[in-house]
Design a protein around this motif. Structure first.
Motif, PDB file in Angstrom:
ATOM      1  N   MET A  94       0.804  -1.339   0.039  1.00  0.00           N
ATOM      2  CA  MET A  94       0.181  -0.101  -0.189  1.00  0.00           C
ATOM      3  C   MET A  94       0.961   1.383   0.104  1.00  0.00           C
ATOM      4  O   MET A  94       1.802   1.348   0.664  1.00  0.00           O
ATOM      5  N   GLN A  95       0.535   2.057  -0.684  1.00  0.00           N
ATOM      6  CA  GLN A  95       1.398   3.401  -0.801  1.00  0.00           C
ATOM      7  C   GLN A  95       0.948   4.227   0.194  1.00  0.00           C
ATOM      8  O   GLN A  95       0.030   4.374   0.713  1.00  0.00           O
ATOM      9  N   LYS A  96       1.687   5.436   0.414  1.00  0.00           N
ATOM     10  CA  LYS A  96       1.665   6.243   1.654  1.00  0.00           C
ATOM     11  C   LYS A  96       0.207   7.031   1.410  1.00  0.00           C
ATOM     12  O   LYS A  96      -0.337   6.938   2.491  1.00  0.00           O
ATOM     13  N   ALA A  97      -0.273   7.564   0.381  1.00  0.00           N
ATOM     14  CA  ALA A  97      -1.469   8.229   0.240  1.00  0.00           C
ATOM     15  C   ALA A  97      -2.518   7.356   0.460  1.00  0.00           C
ATOM     16  O   ALA A  97      -3.700   7.800   0.711  1.00  0.00           O
ATOM     17  N   ASN A  98      -2.385   6.111   0.565  1.00  0.00           N
ATOM     18  CA  ASN A  98      -3.422   5.217   0.731  1.00  0.00           C
ATOM     19  C   ASN A  98      -3.784   4.822   2.108  1.00  0.00           C
ATOM     20  O   ASN A  98      -5.005   4.297   2.477  1.00  0.00           O
ATOM     21  N   TYR A  99      -2.811   5.039   2.947  1.00  0.00           N
ATOM     22  CA  TYR A  99      -3.239   4.857   4.233  1.00  0.00           C
ATOM     23  C   TYR A  99      -4.153   6.049   5.077  1.00  0.00           C
ATOM     24  O   TYR A  99      -4.849   5.587   5.856  1.00  0.00           O
ATOM     25  N   PHE A 100      -4.237   7.053   4.401  1.00  0.00           N
ATOM     26  CA  PHE A 100      -4.838   8.193   4.887  1.00  0.00           C
ATOM     27  C   PHE A 100      -5.126   9.287   3.844  1.00  0.00           C
ATOM     28  O   PHE A 100      -4.513   9.397   3.094  1.00  0.00           O
ATOM     29  N   THR A 101      -6.358   9.768   4.366  1.00  0.00           N
ATOM     30  CA  THR A 101      -6.734  11.126   3.462  1.00  0.00           C
ATOM     31  C   THR A 101      -6.994  12.290   4.339  1.00  0.00           C
ATOM     32  O   THR A 101      -7.716  12.118   5.282  1.00  0.00           O
ATOM     33  N   LEU A 102      -6.614  13.767   3.770  1.00  0.00           N
ATOM     34  CA  LEU A 102      -7.074  14.608   4.785  1.00  0.00           C
ATOM     35  C   LEU A 102      -8.777  14.890   3.989  1.00  0.00           C
ATOM     36  O   LEU A 102      -8.652  14.800   2.975  1.00  0.00           O
ATOM     37  N   THR A 103      -9.428  15.293   5.063  1.00  0.00           N
ATOM     38  CA  THR A 103     -10.894  15.320   4.808  1.00  0.00           C
ATOM     39  C   THR A 103     -11.478  16.761   5.209  1.00  0.00           C
ATOM     40  O   THR A 103     -10.706  17.620   6.039  1.00  0.00           O
ATOM     41  N   THR A 104     -12.552  17.037   4.625  1.00  0.00           N
ATOM     42  CA  THR A 104     -13.301  18.197   5.133  1.00  0.00           C
ATOM     43  C   THR A 104     -14.756  17.424   5.174  1.00  0.00           C
ATOM     44  O   THR A 104     -15.220  17.102   4.295  1.00  0.00           O
ATOM     45  N   GLY A 105     -15.281  17.499   6.369  1.00  0.00           N
ATOM     46  CA  GLY A 105     -16.604  16.751   6.548  1.00  0.00           C
ATOM     47  C   GLY A 105     -16.768  15.327   6.709  1.00  0.00           C
ATOM     48  O   GLY A 105     -15.528  14.994   6.816  1.00  0.00           O
ATOM     49  N   LEU A 106     -17.633  14.700   6.907  1.00  0.00           N
ATOM     50  CA  LEU A 106     -17.602  13.453   7.220  1.00  0.00           C
ATOM     51  C   LEU A 106     -17.014  12.528   6.055  1.00  0.00           C
ATOM     52  O   LEU A 106     -17.585  12.593   4.704  1.00  0.00           O
ATOM     53  N   ALA A 107     -16.297  11.727   6.295  1.00  0.00           N
ATOM     54  CA  ALA A 107     -15.600  10.721   5.254  1.00  0.00           C
ATOM     55  C   ALA A 107     -16.306   9.534   5.215  1.00  0.00           C
ATOM     56  O   ALA A 107     -17.119   9.071   6.004  1.00  0.00           O
ATOM     57  N   GLY A 108     -16.499   8.825   3.876  1.00  0.00           N
ATOM     58  CA  GLY A 108     -17.252   7.668   3.699  1.00  0.00           C
ATOM     59  C   GLY A 108     -16.356   6.492   3.752  1.00  0.00           C
ATOM     60  O   GLY A 108     -15.095   6.746   3.760  1.00  0.00           O
ATOM     61  N   GLY A 109     -16.936   5.314   3.590  1.00  0.00           N
ATOM     62  CA  GLY A 109     -15.849   4.203   3.319  1.00  0.00           C
ATOM     63  C   GLY A 109     -15.632   3.621   4.627  1.00  0.00           C
ATOM     64  O   GLY A 109     -16.129   3.943   5.564  1.00  0.00           O
ATOM     65  N   GLU A 110     -14.708   2.654   4.463  1.00  0.00           N
ATOM     66  CA  GLU A 110     -14.350   1.924   5.544  1.00  0.00           C
ATOM     67  C   GLU A 110     -13.040   2.434   6.289  1.00  0.00           C
ATOM     68  O   GLU A 110     -11.911   2.113   6.043  1.00  0.00           O
ATOM     69  N   SER A 130      13.937   4.976  11.454  1.00  0.00           N
ATOM     70  CA  SER A 130      14.390   6.139  10.475  1.00  0.00           C
ATOM     71  C   SER A 130      13.702   5.729   9.016  1.00  0.00           C
ATOM     72  O   SER A 130      14.126   6.205   8.298  1.00  0.00           O
ATOM     73  N   ASP A 131      12.789   4.724   9.193  1.00  0.00           N
ATOM     74  CA  ASP A 131      12.099   4.247   7.794  1.00  0.00           C
ATOM     75  C   ASP A 131      11.141   5.347   7.064  1.00  0.00           C
ATOM     76  O   ASP A 131      10.665   6.374   7.807  1.00  0.00           O
ATOM     77  N   ALA A 132      11.048   5.383   5.772  1.00  0.00           N
ATOM     78  CA  ALA A 132      10.092   6.420   5.210  1.00  0.00           C
ATOM     79  C   ALA A 132       9.058   5.531   4.753  1.00  0.00           C
ATOM     80  O   ALA A 132       8.729   5.372   3.459  1.00  0.00           O
ATOM     81  N   THR A 133       8.502   4.365   5.610  1.00  0.00           N
ATOM     82  CA  THR A 133       7.265   3.827   5.203  1.00  0.00           C
ATOM     83  C   THR A 133       5.881   4.345   5.157  1.00  0.00           C
ATOM     84  O   THR A 133       6.037   5.529   5.607  1.00  0.00           O
ATOM     85  N   ALA A 134       4.792   3.813   4.559  1.00  0.00           N
ATOM     86  CA  ALA A 134       3.541   4.329   4.606  1.00  0.00           C
ATOM     87  C   ALA A 134       3.084   4.410   6.149  1.00  0.00           C
ATOM     88  O   ALA A 134       2.520   5.537   6.615  1.00  0.00           O
ATOM     89  N   LYS A 135       3.544   3.628   7.120  1.00  0.00           N
ATOM     90  CA  LYS A 135       3.071   3.846   8.357  1.00  0.00           C
ATOM     91  C   LYS A 135       3.962   4.904   9.023  1.00  0.00           C
ATOM     92  O   LYS A 135       3.275   5.595   9.867  1.00  0.00           O
ATOM     93  N   SER A 136       5.222   5.261   8.928  1.00  0.00           N
ATOM     94  CA  SER A 136       5.813   6.619   9.422  1.00  0.00           C
ATOM     95  C   SER A 136       5.090   7.829   8.843  1.00  0.00           C
ATOM     96  O   SER A 136       4.917   8.888   9.650  1.00  0.00           O
ATOM     97  N   ALA A 137       4.687   7.577   7.569  1.00  0.00           N
ATOM     98  CA  ALA A 137       4.044   8.833   7.083  1.00  0.00           C
ATOM     99  C   ALA A 137       2.694   9.036   7.815  1.00  0.00           C
ATOM    100  O   ALA A 137       2.153   9.985   7.979  1.00  0.00           O
TER     101      ALA A 137
END
Length: 117
Positions: A1-17, A86-93
């Motif tokens: 999974m890529q970094k952007a796929n772990y989280f998304t910045l939102t405005t208002g209620l987010a849908g989905g899982e 010091s890793d640059a993983t999706a988890k650290s992002a």
């Protein structure tokens, strides 16, 4: 999974899982937030449990208001784990993004909710 796929910045209620950390109180106006994919929330939940003793399994599927102390404690816990790596993983992002978002919300009069799946 890529970094952007772990989280998304939102405005208002987010849908989905997702589990969403957001400005505001439910029900009511939900403002800016950060929506975290359900499977990525598994990385966050142990840290949340450690700083919010009244967090229960049921809150993952409901609503929980995060106190200022819990916000600060969660941000500190996430940053502490980052110092050990010091890793640059999706988890650290994810940890950096959520910690930074929480640190920008130190006001007791401005509620932050955790909105479950």
């Amino acid at each position: 999974m890529q970094k952007a796929n772990y989280f998304t910045l939102t405005t208002g209620l987010a849908g989905g899982e997702t589990v969403q950390f957001a400005d505001g109180r439910w029900p009511g106006e939900i403002g800016a937030g950060i929506a975290i994919r359900e499977e990525a929330f598994d990385l966050i939940e142990p840290h949340l449990r450690a700083v919010a003793p009244n967090w229960t399994n049921g809150h993952r599927y409901g609503v929980f208001e995060l106190s200022v102390g819990a916000r600060a404690g969660l941000a500190k816990s996430l940053r502490s784990e980052l110092r050990d790596s010091s890793d640059a993983t999706a988890k650290s992002a994810l940890f950096r993004a959520l910690a930074g978002w929480l640190e920008e919300r130190p006001d007791e009069d401005a509620p932050v909710s955790v909105l479950g799946i």
